[in-house]
Design an enzyme around this catalytic site. Structure first.
Site, PDB file in Angstrom:
ATOM      1  N   GLN A 101     110.836 -57.259  40.207  1.00 50.79           N
ATOM      2  CA  GLN A 101     111.515 -56.331  41.115  1.00 50.79           C
ATOM      3  C   GLN A 101     112.216 -55.170  40.415  1.00 50.79           C
ATOM      4  OE1 GLN A 101     114.087 -58.092  44.006  1.00 50.79           O
ATOM      5  NE2 GLN A 101     112.417 -58.456  45.424  1.00 50.79           N
ATOM      6  N   SER A 103     122.572 -18.233  26.456  1.00 49.09           N
ATOM      7  CA  SER A 103     123.053 -18.237  27.846  1.00 49.09           C
ATOM      8  C   SER A 103     123.739 -16.918  28.177  1.00 49.09           C
ATOM      9  CB  SER A 103     124.058 -19.370  28.048  1.00 49.09           C
ATOM     10  OG  SER A 103     123.520 -20.601  27.665  1.00 49.09           O
ATOM     11  N   ALA A 128     123.165 -15.235  20.832  1.00 52.20           N
ATOM     12  CA  ALA A 128     123.256 -15.031  22.284  1.00 52.20           C
ATOM     13  C   ALA A 128     122.071 -15.647  23.002  1.00 52.20           C
ATOM     14  CB  ALA A 128     123.323 -13.533  22.602  1.00 52.20           C
ATOM     15  N   GLU A 140     114.795 -21.012  30.003  1.00 54.48           N
ATOM     16  CA  GLU A 140     115.049 -20.197  31.212  1.00 54.48           C
ATOM     17  C   GLU A 140     116.421 -20.502  31.806  1.00 54.48           C
ATOM     18  OE1 GLU A 140     113.021 -18.018  31.342  1.00 54.48           O
ATOM     19  OE2 GLU A 140     111.038 -18.759  30.825  1.00 54.48           O
ATOM     20  N   GLU A 165     123.545 -26.303  32.893  1.00 48.22           N
ATOM     21  CA  GLU A 165     124.924 -25.848  33.140  1.00 48.22           C
ATOM     22  C   GLU A 165     124.901 -24.438  33.742  1.00 48.22           C
ATOM     23  OE1 GLU A 165     123.850 -27.206  30.286  1.00 48.22           O
ATOM     24  OE2 GLU A 165     124.954 -29.088  30.214  1.00 48.22           O
TER      25      GLU A 165
HETATM   26  C1  LIG Z   1     111.514 -24.096  22.476  1.00 49.96           C
HETATM   27  C2  LIG Z   1     112.281 -22.928  23.025  1.00 49.96           C
HETATM   28  C3  LIG Z   1     111.604 -21.811  23.488  1.00 49.96           C
HETATM   29  C4  LIG Z   1     112.315 -20.702  23.966  1.00 49.96           C
HETATM   30  N1  LIG Z   1     111.627 -19.569  24.349  1.00 49.96           N
HETATM   31  C5  LIG Z   1     112.309 -18.442  24.642  1.00 49.96           C
HETATM   32  C6  LIG Z   1     111.620 -17.198  24.894  1.00 49.96           C
HETATM   33  O1  LIG Z   1     110.383 -17.144  24.917  1.00 49.96           O
HETATM   34  N2  LIG Z   1     112.354 -16.078  25.092  1.00 49.96           N
HETATM   35  C7  LIG Z   1     113.721 -16.097  25.096  1.00 49.96           C
HETATM   36  O2  LIG Z   1     114.315 -15.040  25.291  1.00 49.96           O
HETATM   37  N3  LIG Z   1     114.400 -17.256  24.875  1.00 49.96           N
HETATM   38  C8  LIG Z   1     113.741 -18.420  24.651  1.00 49.96           C
HETATM   39  N4  LIG Z   1     114.422 -19.591  24.404  1.00 49.96           N
HETATM   40  C9  LIG Z   1     115.878 -19.567  24.372  1.00 49.96           C
HETATM   41  C10 LIG Z   1     116.536 -20.264  25.538  1.00 49.96           C
HETATM   42  O3  LIG Z   1     116.427 -19.472  26.690  1.00 49.96           O
HETATM   43  C11 LIG Z   1     117.994 -20.526  25.136  1.00 49.96           C
HETATM   44  O4  LIG Z   1     117.974 -21.532  24.133  1.00 49.96           O
HETATM   45  C12 LIG Z   1     118.846 -20.969  26.288  1.00 49.96           C
HETATM   46  O5  LIG Z   1     119.032 -19.910  27.194  1.00 49.96           O
HETATM   47  C13 LIG Z   1     120.219 -21.478  25.815  1.00 49.96           C
HETATM   48  O6  LIG Z   1     120.823 -20.585  24.958  1.00 49.96           O
HETATM   49  P1  LIG Z   1     121.419 -21.099  23.541  1.00 49.96           P
HETATM   50  O7  LIG Z   1     120.375 -21.929  22.898  1.00 49.96           O
HETATM   51  O8  LIG Z   1     121.925 -19.920  22.815  1.00 49.96           O
HETATM   52  O9  LIG Z   1     122.605 -22.048  23.942  1.00 49.96           O
HETATM   53  P2  LIG Z   1     124.106 -21.593  24.218  1.00 49.96           P
HETATM   54  O10 LIG Z   1     124.122 -20.452  25.149  1.00 49.96           O
HETATM   55  O11 LIG Z   1     124.806 -21.450  22.918  1.00 49.96           O
HETATM   56  O12 LIG Z   1     124.662 -22.889  24.963  1.00 49.96           O
HETATM   57  C14 LIG Z   1     125.096 -24.056  24.267  1.00 49.96           C
HETATM   58  C15 LIG Z   1     125.638 -25.042  25.298  1.00 49.96           C
HETATM   59  O13 LIG Z   1     126.762 -24.453  25.978  1.00 49.96           O
HETATM   60  C16 LIG Z   1     126.519 -24.460  27.384  1.00 49.96           C
HETATM   61  N5  LIG Z   1     127.132 -23.268  27.972  1.00 49.96           N
HETATM   62  C17 LIG Z   1     126.984 -21.961  27.611  1.00 49.96           C
HETATM   63  N6  LIG Z   1     127.693 -21.157  28.416  1.00 49.96           N
HETATM   64  C18 LIG Z   1     128.320 -21.963  29.316  1.00 49.96           C
HETATM   65  C19 LIG Z   1     129.193 -21.734  30.426  1.00 49.96           C
HETATM   66  N7  LIG Z   1     129.539 -20.485  30.791  1.00 49.96           N
HETATM   67  N8  LIG Z   1     129.640 -22.802  31.114  1.00 49.96           N
HETATM   68  C20 LIG Z   1     129.255 -24.067  30.787  1.00 49.96           C
HETATM   69  N9  LIG Z   1     128.420 -24.345  29.762  1.00 49.96           N
HETATM   70  C21 LIG Z   1     127.956 -23.310  29.035  1.00 49.96           C
HETATM   71  C22 LIG Z   1     125.017 -24.461  27.527  1.00 49.96           C
HETATM   72  O14 LIG Z   1     124.624 -24.959  28.803  1.00 49.96           O
HETATM   73  C23 LIG Z   1     124.620 -25.383  26.395  1.00 49.96           C
HETATM   74  O15 LIG Z   1     124.816 -26.719  26.799  1.00 49.96           O
HETATM   75  C24 LIG Z   1     113.730 -20.737  24.004  1.00 49.96           C
HETATM   76  C25 LIG Z   1     114.409 -21.879  23.571  1.00 49.96           C
HETATM   77  C26 LIG Z   1     113.709 -22.971  23.096  1.00 49.96           C
HETATM   78  C27 LIG Z   1     114.463 -24.178  22.605  1.00 49.96           C
END
Ligand SMILES: Cc1cc2nc3c(=O)[nH]c(=O)nc-3n(C[C@H](O)[C@H](O)[C@H](O)COP(=O)(O)OP(=O)(O)OC[C@H]3O[C@@H](n4cnc5c(N)ncnc54)[C@H](O)[C@@H]3O)c2cc1C
Length: 391
Positions: free
Chosen positions: A286, A132, A130, A370, A374
């Site tokens: 340019q 997004s 989990a 954060e 998307e």
């Molecule tokens: C280096 C790093 C540091 C981080 N630090 C923290 C931290 O300190 N604390 C913390 O809590 N989190 C942290 N995160 C987590 C970060 O907030 C999440 O990676 C981010 O919110 C995305 O979640 P996910 O990776 O699970 O991607 P997913 O939610 O699985 O998304 C995968 C793809 O699907 C897209 N997607 C998902 N839902 C939808 C929708 N409804 N409509 C359209 N597109 C969608 C997303 O945009 C993305 O392109 C960190 C991440 C990284 C990489």
């Protein structure tokens, strides 16, 4: 007249940070990043400057500054090295939440040590399944007398190893419908730098493409007991409160994007005037000028959007729209500018000898952290449809 006037005090802070970055950060950042080394000396310098306490109220030993100052500080630090702003961001979000929802006892207990940086904070929402979809988290806190017992795995915790305090979003009522009503924030105290502490395991740091100056870890909770007095705010309000704090995080990420893009632009402008092709500096071709013009214009627009969002959030208002737009625009523009700056460097941009290579690896994270672009667009569209609702 400037659209955003800064006070003398704000200007003094920003100039001090700029000077610090020029002297202490820029000369060593590339090397530390390539060695994957935590910047102990720089972090000590940040503590000495009072940066960890910038927004902590003066009565708790902090600088009592506003979010605008914090955002502009983030720009300066990221111009030097984006990781430094990552070291501060979760800490600032924790300070923001404590100031807003902490009891007097909680503020007394943590804010003094947070102001000096002796105690550093992480903020943990994401999980392996989990990101997004925050409401899909599974980490569970079960009440047991005067404690909560925490079980679950958190993912992507920035500052996860060195933090002594973790703002933990967890489920206190898994049966709640909708799920967000069953979520709460616990302030988890742990031993900084310990891989194992009373039911909390910190596995080896996650290996990343860039952002090497700050560690990112998982946190595994197995029957870890948290005193009930460490509940922040009200039970069942955690999702709401953390989404409010995320807007602060989005302003910070926008600031990082502006700082990183500023540096990429500076590197490109300098290189374009030094590198010759076809008998003249490439800056006189340019098509390179077109790149520089587009980069400079977009950078200026991003800076203004950042200031607008920081100003609104600084005034204590919810700012889903402004913070969402700034986060989306600034980070996408940063990614474009860094890519264009790399092209301006030609083959040398691909070499680790040039700073642009580091910036190119750091920039994509800003599109994700954060809330992805998307997700920002979903937030923005929701707000706009509400604002322009047809009756
Ligand atoms: C280096 C790093 C540091 C981080 N630090 C923290 C931290 O300190 N604390 C913390 O809590 N989190 C942290 N995160 C987590 C970060 O907030 C999440 O990676 C981010 O919110 C995305 O979640 P996910 O990776 O699970 O991607 P997913 O939610 O699985 O998304 C995968 C793809 O699907 C897209 N997607 C998902 N839902 C939808 C929708 N409804 N409509 C359209 N597109 C969608 C997303 O945009 C993305 O392109 C960190 C991440 C990284 C990489």
């Amino acid at each position: 007249m400037a659209l955003f006037e800064l006070t003398e005090e704000q200007q003094a802070v920003i100039e001090t940070v700029r000077d610090f970055v020029e002297r202490e950060v820029i000369p060593v950042a590339d090397d530390l990043e390539h060695r994957d080394e935590f910047p102990e000396k720089i972090v000590q310098g940040m503590k000495d400057l009072g940066l960890f306490g910038l927004t902590v109220p003066e009565e708790y030993g902090g600088g009592g500054m506003d979010l605008m100052t914090y955002a502009l500080t983030g720009v300066e630090l990221s111009r030097g090295w984006m990781s430094l702003s990552g070291i501060l961001n979760t800490h600032f979000m924790a300070v923001y939440l404590l100031k807003k929802h902490g009891s007097d006892e909680q503020k007394q207990r943590w804010l003094h040590r947070m102001a000096t940086g002796e105690l550093r904070a992480a903020l943990s929402m994401s999980e392996p399944g989990a990101g997004s979809d925050v409401q899909a988290i599974e980490c569970r806190a079960t009440r047991d007398g005067d404690h909560y017992v925490v079980n679950g795995t958190k993912m992507w915790v920035t500052n996860g190893l060195r933090a002594g305090l973790v703002v933990l979003l967890c489920k206190t009522d898994p049966s709640a419908d909708p799920p967000y009503k069953g979520m709460s924030i616990l302030m988890v105290e742990k031993e900084p730098e310990a891989r194992s502490f009373e039911g909390i395991t910190v596995p080896p740091n996650i290996e990343k493409m860039g952002y090497h100056g700050v560690e990112t870890t998982e946190l595994v909770f197995e029957d870890h007991r948290v005193p009930a007095e460490n509940l922040l705010g009200e039970e069942g309000r955690g999702f709401h409160d953390i989404m409010d704090a995320i807007e602060v995080g989005r302003v910070n990420v926008s600031a990082r994007a502006v700082g990183l893009a500023t540096r990429a632009f500076e590197e490109a402008v300098r290189y374009a005037q030094q590198r010759k092709a076809f008998g003249k500096p490439i800056a006189q071709h340019q098509m390179i000028q077109e790149k520089l013009a587009e980069m400079g214009t977009k950078l200026e627009a991003a800076r203004l959007m950042l200031l607008q969002a920081a100003k609104k959030k600084s005034a204590g208002e919810r700012s889903d729209l402004e913070a969402g737009m700034a986060k989306y625009f600034c980070t996408e523009v940063c990614h474009e500018i860094v890519t264009e700056a790399l092209r301006v460097h030609g083959g040398y941009g691909y070499s680790t000898e040039y700073t642009i290579e580091r910036l190119y690896r750091d920039a994509p994270f800003l599109l994700i952290g954060e809330g992805t672009s998307e997700i920002q667009k979903i937030v923005i569209a929701r707000q706009l449809l509400e604002r322009y609702r047809v009756q």
